[in-house]
Design an enzyme around this catalytic site. Structure first.
Site, short mmCIF file in Angstrom:
data_model
loop_
_atom_site.label_atom_id
_atom_site.label_comp_id
_atom_site.label_asym_id
_atom_site.label_seq_id
_atom_site.Cartn_x
_atom_site.Cartn_y
_atom_site.Cartn_z
N LYS A 181 -53.73 -65.15 -65.42
CA LYS A 181 -54.34 -65.55 -66.69
C LYS A 181 -55.72 -66.13 -66.38
O LYS A 181 -55.84 -67.27 -65.94
CB LYS A 181 -53.45 -66.58 -67.40
CG LYS A 181 -53.84 -66.85 -68.86
CD LYS A 181 -54.93 -67.86 -68.94
CE LYS A 181 -55.32 -68.18 -70.37
NZ LYS A 181 -56.60 -68.91 -70.45
N SER A 235 -58.67 -78.53 -64.59
CA SER A 235 -58.82 -79.96 -64.87
C SER A 235 -57.51 -80.71 -64.74
O SER A 235 -56.41 -80.14 -64.85
CB SER A 235 -59.37 -80.16 -66.28
OG SER A 235 -58.39 -79.81 -67.25
N THR A 238 -55.23 -80.62 -68.07
CA THR A 238 -54.51 -79.36 -68.20
C THR A 238 -53.39 -79.27 -67.18
O THR A 238 -52.29 -78.79 -67.48
CB THR A 238 -55.46 -78.17 -68.02
OG1 THR A 238 -56.50 -78.25 -69.01
CG2 THR A 238 -54.73 -76.85 -68.19
N ALA A 239 -53.63 -79.75 -65.97
CA ALA A 239 -52.60 -79.74 -64.93
C ALA A 239 -51.39 -80.57 -65.35
O ALA A 239 -50.24 -80.18 -65.08
CB ALA A 239 -53.16 -80.27 -63.62
N GLU A 256 -54.95 -77.23 -57.82
CA GLU A 256 -56.25 -77.59 -57.24
C GLU A 256 -57.11 -78.07 -58.38
O GLU A 256 -57.51 -77.29 -59.25
CB GLU A 256 -56.87 -76.38 -56.53
CG GLU A 256 -58.01 -76.78 -55.60
CD GLU A 256 -59.37 -76.70 -56.26
OE1 GLU A 256 -59.85 -77.77 -56.70
OE2 GLU A 256 -59.95 -75.62 -56.34
N CYS A 289 -66.21 -77.61 -57.89
CA CYS A 289 -65.27 -78.72 -57.78
C CYS A 289 -65.49 -79.54 -56.51
O CYS A 289 -65.26 -80.75 -56.48
CB CYS A 289 -63.83 -78.21 -57.83
SG CYS A 289 -63.42 -77.02 -56.55
N GLU A 384 -65.34 -86.82 -63.35
CA GLU A 384 -65.96 -85.54 -63.01
C GLU A 384 -66.80 -85.04 -64.18
O GLU A 384 -66.33 -84.97 -65.31
CB GLU A 384 -64.90 -84.51 -62.64
CG GLU A 384 -65.48 -83.20 -62.17
CD GLU A 384 -64.41 -82.20 -61.75
OE1 GLU A 384 -64.58 -81.57 -60.69
OE2 GLU A 384 -63.42 -82.05 -62.49
#
Length: 487
Positions: A181, A235, A238-239, A256, A289, A384
């Protein structure tokens, strides 16, 4: 040409999903917009739970045969995919640049060749993957890597195809089937990868590509009970949602995530080298990142370091990423630009000083920015940004440098500039980071472990670590006794 095919700089790209070896259209679409000029590239099939279920079903059906395919044959097909990538480097490069705004010259010379290398590396590593047998009280232990099953891979927009194949290649090499995805802001090269894989002879259903918004198709993928592995780059928020979704099925995760990495510059460093490393952090418009976005500079050289940095950063050319002389392109999306500018304006309002930059430019371009007079506990230092925004702080002692470097919730990477090898050894041993570079930056080898500590991630990718994740690692213990004597 199909009504579902768009042309990007002369390259035909199918906008439908790739499920079970066939193109599948959705009832709805979403626009794919180029960050270069804000133009709509095309309308992309917008997947939902229905497409997610179909893709997982196709991957599940294809899994037994692919898992039973010999290592040699899997490796052969991965090398054939790499051949297909190499034949289309120019096409992949121009499509990716149009889609995400990264430099065309970087795609041609580095990124797309690395895509091919991802497949070749894991194909070759597969063929030498082994653990030496060992004995326990006369019994033989044999370690093997068994394919785990359908794997959902959710990938980011800042290096779409390279980071996707970083996951796709080891998953396929391991004998897993894949549901990829891609990020909704950059879906195009994933579609081209499906074509390349099919042309290389990858069986139907082994690689599936589904497009859409995370809230509409991502949740359906990560919560599916037939999914055996989930790998995500993106991010932290979302993780956390993915982890919650996967928890019901105890689906193993590789994450990651973000970074807020430091660049430590000691007074004994080669300042020209340190400045070169610092300016390199503007790569990909700061959308990396691993970028060392926090400069920590020893007080005695801070003024000279800043002077040289401003001079060198001023030589950068910002503009159309298709230009050969361009150093910095646009940021990915208006929402990302808003986020970047919001960070900067709040920091300035709180007392930070913009030594350079600090403002938007025309279109989706943000001026390369360096902020000083920032507090360690401030938002601009702790969170970040993912844009061309750097901060500079000073330190007086080695202990203070380490304390400041480790004082965020992240731990993805760190970069160190020093002329003293003993200091380098002391400091790197104390830094909380998955990767530390000393007097260099972004030197990467796929056989090395890659991942983050703290909120920067869970697990490691690369070499055998990737196979450890995508496989069920098995130990078989055999007794020397009990064999029938067959003469």
């Amino acid at each position: 040409m199909s009504e579902h095919t768009i042309t990007v700089a002369g390259v035909a790209v199918d906008t439908r999903h790739w499920i079970g070896g066939e193109r599948v259209a959705s009832a709805q679409t979403f626009p794919d917009v180029s960050p270069i000029d804000g133009s709509t590239i095309g309308e992309i099939s917008r997947g939902t739970g229905m497409e997610a279920a179909a893709a997982v079903a196709a991957a599940k059906a294809a899994f037994p045969a692919w898992a039973a395919t010999s290592r040699a044959e899997r490796a052969r097909i991965l090398h054939a995919i790499a051949d297909g990538v190499e034949k289309r480097i120019e096409e992949l490069s121009i499509v990716e640049t149009t889609d995400n705004g990264a430099l065309l010259r970087s795609h041609r010379r580095g990124v797309m060749p690395r895509v091919a290398h991802n497949f070749r590396f894991f194909a070759d590593w597969l063929l030498k993957l082994e653990h030496e047998d060992f004995e326990t009280r006369g019994h033989t232990n044999h370690v093997s890597w068994d394919p785990a099953g359908p794997s959902v891979l959710i990938t980011p927009w800042n290096a779409p195809l390279m980071l996707a194949t970083w996951k796709v290649a080891p998953a396929l090499a391991a004998g897993n089937t894949v549901i990829l995805k891609p990020a909704e802001w950059t879906p195009l090269t994933a579609s081209l990868l499906a074509d390349i894989a099919a042309e290389a002879g990858l069986p139907a259903g082994v690689l599936n590509v589904v497009q859409g918004y995370g809230s509409e198709i991502g949740d359906a993928l990560t919560s599916h009970p037939d999914v055996r592995r989930i790998s995500f780059t993106g991010s932290v928020p979302t993780a956390k949602r993915i982890a919650e979704s996967a928890a019901a099925n105890l689906t193993p995760l590789s994450l990651e995530l973000g970074g807020k990495s430091p660049l430590l510059v000691f007074a004994d460093a080669d300042l020209d080298l340190a400045v070169d490393l610092a300016v390199e952090q503007y790569d990909n418009a700061g959308q990396v990142c691993l970028a060392a976005t926090r400069f920590l500079v020893e007080e005695s050289v801070a003024e000279e370091f800043t002077r040289r940095f401003v001079e060198k950063a001023g030589q950068l050319t910002q503009g159309d990423p298709r230009g050969e002389a361009t150093d910095i392109g646009p940021n990915i999306h208006p929402l990302q630009l808003e986020k970047i500018d919001g960070f900067v304006q709040r920091a300035v309002a709180a007392g930070a000083r913009a030594v350079i930059g600090g403002h938007r430019k025309d279109g989706q371009y943000y001026a390369p920015t360096l902020l000083t007079a920032v507090a360690q506990d401030s938002e601009i230092v702790q969170e970040e940004i993912f844009g061309p925004v750097l901060t500079l702080q000073t330190f007086a002692t080695e202990d203070e440098a380490v304390r400041l470097a480790n004082d965020t919730r992240f731990g993805l990477a760190a970069t160190l500039a020093t002329g003293d090898p003993e200091r380098a050894e002391r400091v790197t041993a104390q830094l909380v980071a998955g990767t530390v570079w000393t007097n260099c930056f972004f030197v990467r080898d796929l056989q090395a472990p890659f991942g983050g500590s703290r909120h920067s991630g869970v697990g490691r990718e690369g070499g055998t670590w990737s196979f450890d994740f995508y496989c069920d690692v098995k130990n078989t213990v055999t007794s020397p006794n009990g064999w029938n004597n067959h003469g």
